[in-house]
Write a protein that holds these residues in place. Structure first.
Motif, PDB file in Angstrom:
ATOM      1  N   LEU A   1      -0.601   7.071  -2.213  1.00 54.67           N
ATOM      2  CA  LEU A   1      -0.468   6.067  -1.150  1.00 54.67           C
ATOM      3  C   LEU A   1       0.997   5.874  -0.764  1.00 54.67           C
ATOM      4  O   LEU A   1       1.338   5.767   0.427  1.00 54.67           O
ATOM      5  N   LEU A   2       1.862   5.838  -1.777  1.00 55.51           N
ATOM      6  CA  LEU A   2       3.296   5.689  -1.499  1.00 55.51           C
ATOM      7  C   LEU A   2       3.835   6.885  -0.726  1.00 55.51           C
ATOM      8  O   LEU A   2       4.641   6.737   0.198  1.00 55.51           O
TER       9      LEU A   2
ATOM     10  N   LEU B   1       5.508   6.813   2.867  1.00 50.05           N
ATOM     11  CA  LEU B   1       6.850   7.367   3.081  1.00 50.05           C
ATOM     12  C   LEU B   1       6.848   8.384   4.228  1.00 50.05           C
ATOM     13  O   LEU B   1       7.719   8.356   5.108  1.00 50.05           O
ATOM     14  N   ALA B   2       5.842   9.265   4.218  1.00 49.61           N
ATOM     15  CA  ALA B   2       5.751  10.271   5.283  1.00 49.61           C
ATOM     16  C   ALA B   2       5.578   9.599   6.647  1.00 49.61           C
ATOM     17  O   ALA B   2       6.178  10.008   7.645  1.00 49.61           O
ATOM     18  N   GLY B   3       4.742   8.568   6.687  1.00 47.88           N
ATOM     19  CA  GLY B   3       4.534   7.839   7.945  1.00 47.88           C
ATOM     20  C   GLY B   3       5.802   7.186   8.447  1.00 47.88           C
ATOM     21  O   GLY B   3       6.107   7.230   9.647  1.00 47.88           O
ATOM     22  N   VAL B   4       6.559   6.607   7.522  1.00 47.40           N
ATOM     23  CA  VAL B   4       7.816   5.942   7.914  1.00 47.40           C
ATOM     24  C   VAL B   4       8.818   6.974   8.447  1.00 47.40           C
ATOM     25  O   VAL B   4       9.482   6.744   9.469  1.00 47.40           O
TER      26      VAL B   4
ATOM     27  N   GLY C   1      -0.333  13.935  12.826  1.00 45.08           N
ATOM     28  CA  GLY C   1      -1.446  14.860  12.965  1.00 45.08           C
ATOM     29  C   GLY C   1      -2.223  14.988  11.665  1.00 45.08           C
ATOM     30  O   GLY C   1      -3.454  15.002  11.660  1.00 45.08           O
ATOM     31  N   ALA C   2      -1.474  15.062  10.555  1.00 46.90           N
ATOM     32  CA  ALA C   2      -2.140  15.179   9.253  1.00 46.90           C
ATOM     33  C   ALA C   2      -2.806  13.867   8.841  1.00 46.90           C
ATOM     34  O   ALA C   2      -3.868  13.877   8.218  1.00 46.90           O
ATOM     35  N   LEU C   3      -2.202  12.761   9.213  1.00 53.21           N
ATOM     36  CA  LEU C   3      -2.722  11.466   8.751  1.00 53.21           C
ATOM     37  C   LEU C   3      -3.802  10.897   9.658  1.00 53.21           C
ATOM     38  O   LEU C   3      -4.817  10.396   9.178  1.00 53.21           O
TER      39      LEU C   3
END
Lengths: 161, 91
Positions: A21-22, A26-29, A142-144
């Motif tokens: 989840l972290l 992090l990737a989203g941010v 795209g991945a999320l």
């Protein structure tokens, strides 16, 4: 029932649950940050393109009457420089800079006052306006959330002083 | 983003000056300093160095942004900004 109160191994389970989840957060941010940089660059590209087009005044009219009037090729100049500016950020874009600039809604209001039907604005000086949809690559989104391309809508307006 | 903004302003000024000039370098250094970037660690390229009326001029600014996590690693991230303007000086 002592095993209920036994917390050995719970940290491992917690780590296995929380770490992904972290990492996703992090990737989203990071992707949001990259998108913000891309948006700033696209906005600057449109701003600079309209400025360049507005700076190019009709010299004959300026010499004759002292009035500021847009050059006859203001729309072409704005479109050309929008493409040039976008080309500098081409790795961020999902389409070719030329294509995006060609599809942009570029309008030149040579005389004032003028009303922009797209934005509803009134212009009291000769004005060049660019409105464009710029597709930007967002692979993490795209991945999320299955959204590999985010379209940024940009509007830039410039008038001479 | 601060470096991008400074580069855009510098490109506009380069078009107004008609090319590379000490005033442009001073202006860019002031803009970068105001954004917290050390101008001494920045590479500036103005191409072409002298431009005619209605000809494109490009200003590029490159710097290395230091990134570090104490006790783990320290590195630099290359940052590059470019902007194109148009020569406004009729020589």
């Amino acid at each position: 029932m002592s095993w209920i109160r036994d917390d050995r191994g719970s940290v491992m389970v917690l780590t296995l649950v929380v770490a992904p989840l972290l990492l996703v957060a992090l990737a989203g941010v990071l992707q949001l940050g990259a998108l913000r940089v891309a948006a700033a660059r696209v906005r600057a590209a449109a701003d600079l393109a309209t400025l360049v087009a507005v700076n190019d005044q009709d010299d004959a009219e300026l010499a004759r009457s002292g009035a500021l009037r847009l050059s006859a090729d203001a729309i072409d100049v704005a479109r050309e420089y929008f493409a040039r500016e976008l080309e500098l950020s081409s790795p961020l874009l999902d389409r070719a800079a030329d294509e995006i600039a060609a599809g942009a809604d570029v309008a030149a209001y040579a005389s004032a006052p003028a009303y922009d039907t797209l934005t509803g604005s009134r212009y009291d000086r000769p004005t060049v306006r660019i409105a464009a949809d710029v597709p930007v690559r967002t692979p993490v989104f795209g991945a999320l959330v299955l959204r590999p391309v985010t379209v940024l809508h940009v509007v830039a307006v410039s008038s001479p002083r | 983003m601060a470096q991008d903004a400074a580069t855009v302003q510098a490109a506009r000024y380069a078009g107004e000056l008609g090319g590379d000039a000490p005033e442009l370098r001073r202006f860019l250094a002031d803009e970068l300093r105001a954004a917290g970037i050390d101008p001494a660690r920045v590479i500036v390229d103005v191409a072409p160095s002298r431009v005619g009326w209605r000809e494109p001029i490009r200003v590029s600014v490159s710097s290395a942004y230091p990134v570090s996590i104490p006790f783990l690693f320290a590195t630099t991230v290359p940052l590059r900004s470019s902007a194109i303007s148009r020569g406004e000086v009729n020589r």
